[in-house]
Design a protein around this motif. Structure first.
Motif, PDB file in Angstrom:
ATOM      1  N   SER A  10       0.813  -1.221   0.000  1.00  0.00           N
ATOM      2  CA  SER A  10       0.000   0.000   0.000  1.00  0.00           C
ATOM      3  C   SER A  10       0.848   1.274   0.000  1.00  0.00           C
ATOM      4  O   SER A  10       0.367   2.353  -0.341  1.00  0.00           O
ATOM      5  CB  SER A  10      -0.937   0.016   1.208  1.00  0.00           C
ATOM      6  OG  SER A  10      -0.189  -0.052   2.422  1.00  0.00           O
ATOM      7  N   LEU A  11       2.132   1.166   0.396  1.00  0.00           N
ATOM      8  CA  LEU A  11       3.011   2.342   0.449  1.00  0.00           C
ATOM      9  C   LEU A  11       3.787   2.541  -0.851  1.00  0.00           C
ATOM     10  O   LEU A  11       4.564   3.489  -0.968  1.00  0.00           O
ATOM     11  CB  LEU A  11       3.998   2.217   1.615  1.00  0.00           C
ATOM     12  CG  LEU A  11       3.410   2.135   3.018  1.00  0.00           C
ATOM     13  CD1 LEU A  11       4.526   2.073   4.053  1.00  0.00           C
ATOM     14  CD2 LEU A  11       2.501   3.332   3.295  1.00  0.00           C
ATOM     15  N   GLN A  12       3.598   1.652  -1.821  1.00  0.00           N
ATOM     16  CA  GLN A  12       4.392   1.682  -3.051  1.00  0.00           C
ATOM     17  C   GLN A  12       4.338   3.038  -3.756  1.00  0.00           C
ATOM     18  O   GLN A  12       5.385   3.649  -4.027  1.00  0.00           O
ATOM     19  CB  GLN A  12       3.906   0.581  -3.988  1.00  0.00           C
ATOM     20  CG  GLN A  12       4.580   0.578  -5.358  1.00  0.00           C
ATOM     21  CD  GLN A  12       4.027  -0.522  -6.245  1.00  0.00           C
ATOM     22  OE1 GLN A  12       3.934  -1.674  -5.827  1.00  0.00           O
ATOM     23  NE2 GLN A  12       3.656  -0.183  -7.467  1.00  0.00           N
ATOM     24  N   LEU A  13       3.141   3.532  -4.036  1.00  0.00           N
ATOM     25  CA  LEU A  13       3.008   4.787  -4.782  1.00  0.00           C
ATOM     26  C   LEU A  13       3.599   5.961  -4.018  1.00  0.00           C
ATOM     27  O   LEU A  13       4.280   6.816  -4.597  1.00  0.00           O
ATOM     28  CB  LEU A  13       1.532   5.060  -5.100  1.00  0.00           C
ATOM     29  CG  LEU A  13       0.898   4.182  -6.189  1.00  0.00           C
ATOM     30  CD1 LEU A  13      -0.587   4.488  -6.307  1.00  0.00           C
ATOM     31  CD2 LEU A  13       1.589   4.396  -7.521  1.00  0.00           C
ATOM     32  N   SER A  14       3.359   6.006  -2.707  1.00  0.00           N
ATOM     33  CA  SER A  14       3.865   7.124  -1.895  1.00  0.00           C
ATOM     34  C   SER A  14       5.390   7.125  -1.857  1.00  0.00           C
ATOM     35  O   SER A  14       6.023   8.190  -1.972  1.00  0.00           O
ATOM     36  CB  SER A  14       3.309   7.024  -0.471  1.00  0.00           C
ATOM     37  OG  SER A  14       1.906   7.080  -0.470  1.00  0.00           O
ATOM     38  N   MET A  15       6.008   5.934  -1.696  1.00  0.00           N
ATOM     39  CA  MET A  15       7.472   5.861  -1.619  1.00  0.00           C
ATOM     40  C   MET A  15       8.114   6.226  -2.954  1.00  0.00           C
ATOM     41  O   MET A  15       9.117   6.955  -2.997  1.00  0.00           O
ATOM     42  CB  MET A  15       7.895   4.461  -1.180  1.00  0.00           C
ATOM     43  CG  MET A  15       7.527   4.125   0.252  1.00  0.00           C
ATOM     44  SD  MET A  15       7.974   2.438   0.719  1.00  0.00           S
ATOM     45  CE  MET A  15       9.767   2.503   0.624  1.00  0.00           C
ATOM     46  N   ILE A  16       7.527   5.735  -4.056  1.00  0.00           N
ATOM     47  CA  ILE A  16       8.082   6.050  -5.376  1.00  0.00           C
ATOM     48  C   ILE A  16       7.941   7.539  -5.671  1.00  0.00           C
ATOM     49  O   ILE A  16       8.874   8.182  -6.178  1.00  0.00           O
ATOM     50  CB  ILE A  16       7.401   5.192  -6.461  1.00  0.00           C
ATOM     51  CG1 ILE A  16       7.863   3.733  -6.326  1.00  0.00           C
ATOM     52  CG2 ILE A  16       7.713   5.719  -7.858  1.00  0.00           C
ATOM     53  CD1 ILE A  16       7.146   2.768  -7.237  1.00  0.00           C
TER      54      ILE A  16
END
Length: 576
Positions: free
Chosen positions: A238-244
């Motif tokens: 779920s954190l993929q988009l925010s981290m990228i």
């Protein structure tokens, strides 16, 4: 000193692992501790610092004495989610324990002190579970807590205290202080800290690359350490988009564009130490993949011996790079250390009476006293155009990051024929293949034979960890894999690493080069002029004394610097 410390030192003394002289020396160092800003080390810490004993050795003694299993936390890929759910970070840090697995009503726990029964009883009472302890070194448990639970707020803030990042080009880099997010990003502060923590841990573990890879059901993070990829704890999908998005902002690349590859750069100032990260984003089926190449400007070793040259090869290299003109090529695949070798050569010949100019894509490390020109394709600043302009600056020595086409090759060769020493790289599998490669891209054989002074092919093999290396005797199958004769074996010093905290239990720490040095003399010049094939050039060079990469690897195996398995795997194409 804790009861476990007292007990294990006495046990080590009885078992012959330690001597009284080593204990006395460590105690003397504690007595003469004069740094008032730090507490004196404990006896066990002093013994480990003196390399009198390894932390895992002491834990093994305790495990054997109490009949408990040892656990390897360093190589643990994924923690027990159930175990971490019942044991909070606060409890794990307070008692310095780590949950290995939860099976029904039993919690398997890594502890460092089997004599501390109060801790085991207290945790069993609080958690209402039966505790099944295993032994691991105390510092290993602490690092594993930080690795899987994450660092606590105060510790992370302390680490990030002088951690600043910037993106963009060298003309205008904006800096963001990491100890506090900007006001419009306060809601994203946990993401910012998580991204910074991943970068910090990679730097601390000596990683060369950080890979963030979106897969179908998980977001995988891996570090490349000594050339080998190691997977760490995966952040939630779920954190993929925010981290990228956070990384793309830091690298000053568009977060709106997700259809095409993009490149950027992050500059980190960590406690006064400058580190660059080259960032590459690539669209994949499950999101954008991010790879960050870590460039530690202060960590580059520039001495030729550190690269792996033995004294005889070093003398040849020093003679070649001191020539007034000609071309020297370093060949090998991507990631084989070619640029580092060229930097080392430039460092050796960098004198006040010589003007050195380089053209690179990109400039990876800034070298004092050398003019370094970055390639900028968007404004027409290619290798060829930069090289053409550089020659009007009257340099003595020129380095071209890579010869990729006929135009660049012809300008480099013309420069070498007009009194310049030229260094460059090529992507070929071996050293004689550099001649064939130049002719294939269109350079006339007579120009190659006149200008080329040498080609050096290289690969990187992992070095055995100095702290846990031990002698061993390879079996006949291992010796045959490298054609090591009985005579060579009788005078060799074969070593391997047992694995320790210094090397993350891999047995290896750092890498070293193995080389194939193809030096052009008059006979080989005539063969190149006559357009001889690679195999004929190789045979002639070997008859004149050239060692293949595998043969150079054997020398490093028999001198105890690396292992047979490393050389076999890296030089599999050089078996004959």
């Amino acid at each position: 000193m804790t009861s476990a410390d007292d007990f294990v030192i006495q046990l080590a003394l009885e078992k012959g692992v330690l001597t009284q002289a080593q204990i006395d020396a460590a105690q003397a160092r504690i007595v003469h501790h004069t740094d008032l800003t730090t507490a004196p080390p404990k006896l066990v810490e002093a013994l480990i610092a003196d390399k009198a004993v390894d932390a895992r050795q002491l834990s093994k003694l305790l495990a054997d004495e109490f009949g408990m299993p040892m656990v390897d936390l360093i190589n643990m890929r994924a923690p027990s989610a159930d175990g971490m759910a019942v044991l909070s970070r606060a409890l794990a840090a307070r008692y310095n324990v780590f949950p290995i697995a939860k099976e029904g009503n039993v919690l398997k726990l890594a502890i460092s002190d089997p004599l501390d029964v109060d801790t085991i009883d207290s945790l069993g009472h609080v958690l209402k579970l039966t505790i099944e302890p295993s032994i691991a070194p105390a510092d290993e448990i602490k690092r594993t807590i930080d690795r899987f639970y994450g660092k606590d707020e105060a510790e992370l803030n302390a680490m990030l205290g002088d951690f600043s990042v910037g993106g963009g080009d060298a003309d205008g880099i904006t800096t963001i202080a990491a100890e506090g997010a900007p006001k419009d990003e306060e809601g994203d502060a946990p993401i910012i800290k998580l991204v910074h923590q991943i970068i910090l841990e990679a730097i601390q573990r000596r990683a060369s690359d950080i890979h963030l890879e979106p897969l179908e059901k998980r977001f995988r993070v891996r570090y490349r350490i000594d050339g080998v990829l190691l997977e760490i704890e995966n952040p939630p999908k779920s954190l993929q988009l925010s981290m990228i998005s956070r990384l793309k902002i830091m690298a000053n690349i568009s977060i709106a564009e997700k259809r095409i590859p993009q490149d950027g750069r992050i500059q980190i100032n960590m406690t006064g130490k400058q580190i660059d990260l080259r960032v590459s984003s690539l669209p994949t089926a499950h999101g954008e993949s991010i790879v960050m190449r870590i460039l530690d400007k202060e960590g580059l070793q520039l001495g030729l011996p550190e690269l792996g040259f033995f004294s005889d090869d070093q003398q040849v290299v020093e003679r070649l790079i001191s020539l007034p003109d000609g071309i020297m090529l370093v060949t090998g695949p991507t990631g084989s250390g070619k640029t580092t070798t060229l930097y080392s050569c430039l460092h050796f010949i960098n004198k006040p009476d010589r003007k050195i100019i380089t053209v690179e894509d990109p400039v990876e490390y800034v070298l004092a006293g050398i003019n370094q020109v970055p390639v900028r394709h968007e404004v027409g600043m290619t290798f060829a155009s930069a090289l053409r302009a550089m020659l009007r600056q009257a340099p003595n020595i020129v380095m071209v990051g890579e010869i990729r086409d006929l135009e660049t090759a012809e300008i480099a060769i013309n420069a070498s024929l007009t009194g310049h020493m030229v260094f460059s790289t090529l992507h070929t599998n071996d050293a004689p293949g550099a001649i064939t490669r130049l002719i294939d891209i269109g350079v006339k054989p007579f120009l190659v034979s006149t200008s080329l002074r040498a080609a050096v092919a290289q690969r990187l093999v992992r070095k055995i960890c100095k702290q846990c290396k031990k002698p061993y005797t390879p079996d006949s199958k291992e010796l045959r894999s490298l054609n090591i004769t009985a005579q060579q074996a009788s005078s060799a010093t074969f070593m391997h690493g047992e694995g320790c905290s210094n090397c993350n239990a891999t047995g290896f720490r750092g890498r070293i080069g193995i080389f194939e040095m193809f030096v052009v003399n008059e006979e080989i010049q005539r063969m190149i002029y006559d357009n001889a094939g690679t195999s004929k050039l190789r045979d002639k060079a070997r008859s004149l004394g050239m060692r293949t990469m595998r043969e150079d690897g054997v020398r490093k195996v028999t001198s105890g610097q690396t292992t047979i398995e490393e050389v076999v795997s890296i030089t599999v194409g050089d078996a004959n």
